[in-house]
Design a protein around this motif. Structure first.
Motif, mmCIF file in Angstrom:
data_model
loop_
_atom_site.group_PDB
_atom_site.id
_atom_site.type_symbol
_atom_site.label_atom_id
_atom_site.label_comp_id
_atom_site.label_asym_id
_atom_site.label_seq_id
_atom_site.Cartn_x
_atom_site.Cartn_y
_atom_site.Cartn_z
ATOM 1 N N HIS A 97 0.806 -1.222 0.000
ATOM 2 C CA HIS A 97 0.000 0.000 0.000
ATOM 3 C C HIS A 97 0.840 1.272 0.000
ATOM 4 O O HIS A 97 0.290 2.371 -0.052
ATOM 5 N N SER A 98 2.148 1.135 0.106
ATOM 6 C CA SER A 98 3.048 2.290 0.133
ATOM 7 C C SER A 98 4.447 1.828 -0.255
ATOM 8 O O SER A 98 4.854 0.724 0.120
ATOM 9 N N ASN A 111 5.293 -12.312 -5.667
ATOM 10 C CA ASN A 111 4.961 -11.156 -6.501
ATOM 11 C C ASN A 111 4.430 -10.046 -5.609
ATOM 12 O O ASN A 111 4.053 -10.289 -4.452
ATOM 13 N N HIS A 112 4.384 -8.834 -6.178
ATOM 14 C CA HIS A 112 3.773 -7.701 -5.496
ATOM 15 C C HIS A 112 2.495 -7.297 -6.222
ATOM 16 O O HIS A 112 2.452 -7.301 -7.453
ATOM 17 N N SER A 113 1.490 -6.939 -5.462
ATOM 18 C CA SER A 113 0.347 -6.230 -6.001
ATOM 19 C C SER A 113 0.410 -4.821 -5.427
ATOM 20 O O SER A 113 0.179 -4.627 -4.229
ATOM 21 N N ARG A 114 0.771 -3.843 -6.251
ATOM 22 C CA ARG A 114 0.998 -2.479 -5.784
ATOM 23 C C ARG A 114 -0.317 -1.697 -5.804
ATOM 24 O O ARG A 114 -0.630 -0.971 -6.737
ATOM 25 N N LEU A 115 -1.075 -1.850 -4.740
ATOM 26 C CA LEU A 115 -2.329 -1.118 -4.650
ATOM 27 C C LEU A 115 -2.090 0.383 -4.598
ATOM 28 O O LEU A 115 -2.937 1.164 -5.017
ATOM 29 N N ASP A 116 -0.926 0.797 -4.065
ATOM 30 C CA ASP A 116 -0.607 2.219 -4.014
ATOM 31 C C ASP A 116 -0.378 2.810 -5.400
ATOM 32 O O ASP A 116 -0.387 4.024 -5.570
ATOM 33 N N GLU A 117 -0.174 1.945 -6.389
ATOM 34 C CA GLU A 117 0.005 2.401 -7.770
ATOM 35 C C GLU A 117 -1.213 2.064 -8.630
ATOM 36 O O GLU A 117 -1.155 2.144 -9.858
ATOM 37 N N GLY A 118 -2.303 1.671 -7.983
ATOM 38 C CA GLY A 118 -3.543 1.408 -8.702
ATOM 39 C C GLY A 118 -3.713 -0.001 -9.209
ATOM 40 O O GLY A 118 -4.704 -0.294 -9.899
ATOM 41 N N GLU A 119 -2.788 -0.905 -8.876
ATOM 42 C CA GLU A 119 -2.939 -2.294 -9.320
ATOM 43 C C GLU A 119 -4.044 -2.990 -8.530
ATOM 44 O O GLU A 119 -4.241 -2.718 -7.339
ATOM 45 N N ALA A 158 0.175 0.452 5.744
ATOM 46 C CA ALA A 158 -0.211 1.586 4.904
ATOM 47 C C ALA A 158 -0.282 2.848 5.753
ATOM 48 O O ALA A 158 -0.552 2.785 6.958
ATOM 49 N N PHE A 159 -0.043 3.980 5.120
ATOM 50 C CA PHE A 159 -0.289 5.259 5.781
ATOM 51 C C PHE A 159 -1.766 5.617 5.702
ATOM 52 O O PHE A 159 -2.313 6.278 6.569
ATOM 53 N N SER A 160 -2.409 5.191 4.618
ATOM 54 C CA SER A 160 -3.838 5.414 4.434
ATOM 55 C C SER A 160 -4.385 4.300 3.567
ATOM 56 O O SER A 160 -3.642 3.687 2.787
ATOM 57 N N PRO A 161 -5.671 4.001 3.654
ATOM 58 C CA PRO A 161 -6.249 2.917 2.857
ATOM 59 C C PRO A 161 -6.193 3.256 1.368
ATOM 60 O O PRO A 161 -6.125 4.433 0.982
ATOM 61 N N PRO A 162 -6.218 2.236 0.500
ATOM 62 C CA PRO A 162 -6.343 2.487 -0.933
ATOM 63 C C PRO A 162 -7.707 3.091 -1.244
ATOM 64 O O PRO A 162 -8.567 3.193 -0.365
ATOM 65 N N ASP A 163 -7.909 3.501 -2.502
ATOM 66 C CA ASP A 163 -9.195 4.102 -2.842
ATOM 67 C C ASP A 163 -10.321 3.089 -2.623
ATOM 68 O O ASP A 163 -10.096 1.894 -2.442
ATOM 69 N N THR A 164 -11.544 3.593 -2.608
ATOM 70 C CA THR A 164 -12.697 2.793 -2.203
ATOM 71 C C THR A 164 -12.838 1.506 -3.004
ATOM 72 O O THR A 164 -13.084 0.426 -2.450
ATOM 73 N N PHE A 184 -1.675 -1.980 8.997
ATOM 74 C CA PHE A 184 -2.956 -1.852 8.298
ATOM 75 C C PHE A 184 -3.456 -3.218 7.832
ATOM 76 O O PHE A 184 -4.647 -3.522 7.937
ATOM 77 N N GLY A 185 -2.544 -4.051 7.338
ATOM 78 C CA GLY A 185 -2.923 -5.394 6.908
ATOM 79 C C GLY A 185 -3.453 -6.234 8.049
ATOM 80 O O GLY A 185 -4.401 -7.013 7.880
ATOM 81 N N ALA A 186 -2.852 -6.095 9.231
ATOM 82 C CA ALA A 186 -3.346 -6.797 10.414
ATOM 83 C C ALA A 186 -4.744 -6.324 10.770
ATOM 84 O O ALA A 186 -5.611 -7.105 11.178
ATOM 85 N N GLY A 187 -4.963 -5.023 10.605
ATOM 86 C CA GLY A 187 -6.285 -4.470 10.879
ATOM 87 C C GLY A 187 -7.349 -5.011 9.945
ATOM 88 O O GLY A 187 -8.490 -5.257 10.359
#
Length: 223
Positions: free
Chosen positions: A8-9, A29-37, A53-59, A84-87
């Motif tokens: 996420h970051s 592999n990585h899934s880069r949610l911070d880059e929109g993947e 993460a510092f903040s959640p990905p978009d909705t 954040f992942g633990a949360g």
């Protein structure tokens, strides 16, 4: 085994976990949610690691990620979350995630819970970097507590699923980058340390590496 990291970051990467998995012959592999993947289909991986993460990905991405976590928990695949992942794992298992009254950023002593399933010392020092807390979901066994947080992680389903607030995987270099990006110029809480305090003793990161090894040895084969 093929592991997918949900990232996420750029500052909260796999760090030592990538080396640990590679050393055991696993691929990732990585899934880069911070880059929109988009998160991967569950069928594409044998295990999931949900990074901080510092903040959640978009909705839209967050909705997809939550669905993936739900599916993974219902499967027999190992899942590990940090911060954040633990949360996300705690929330999926029915616990409440909320802002912490006292954020924890820096090194804190952690006392293992009496009923903790983790093969760790009774007390040890961990690097924390969180502003949210979560409760202990029903049916989970706790990791332990720090002076500022009663629930610092848990295990579920005989160790198949692990959630950690602490960042046992971070290196000194990765932590220095975190400090430069996210640490306030002055302390803003009882459990928020300065950059100098956090980076003063490099051997702390070596000790964390040994703790990470003990946790990862229980996962993904701990179920």
């Amino acid at each position: 085994m093929h592991i997918y990291f949900l990232q996420h970051s750029p500052l909260f990467g796999p760090a030592r976990m990538a080396d640990w998995l590679t050393g055991l012959g696993h691929s990732y592999n990585h899934s880069r949610l911070d880059e929109g993947e988009l998160p991967p289909p569950l069928a594409n991986c044998d295990a999931l690691v949900l990074l901080d993460a510092f903040s959640p990905p978009d909705t839209t991405l967050l909705k997809r990620e939550r669905k993936l976590v739900d599916r993974a928990l219902k499967s027999n695949k190992p899942v590990l979350g940090i911060g954040f992942g633990a949360g996300l794992i705690a929330e999926a298992l029915g616990a409440i995630v909320s802002p912490a009254v006292q954020p924890e950023i820096g090194w804190q002593p952690l006392t293992l819970a009496d009923d903790s399933p983790f093969d760790l010392p009774e007390t040890f020092e961990v690097l924390l970097w969180h502003r949210d807390i979560f409760g202990l979901p029903d049916g989970c066994l706790p990791l332990g507590s720090t002076p500022g947080g009663p629930v610092q992680g848990f295990a579920w389903d005989a160790g198949r699923v692990i959630a950690l607030q602490c960042h046992l995987h971070l290196t000194a270099q990765a932590t220095a980058e975190l400090c430069d990006h996210d640490l306030p110029a002055t302390s803003t809480g009882r459990y928020v340390q300065s950059r100098d305090e956090i980076l003063r003793e490099p051997k702390r990161f070596d000790r964390q590496a040994a703790l990470l090894d003990r946790v990862m040895t229980q996962w993904p084969d701990g179920r």
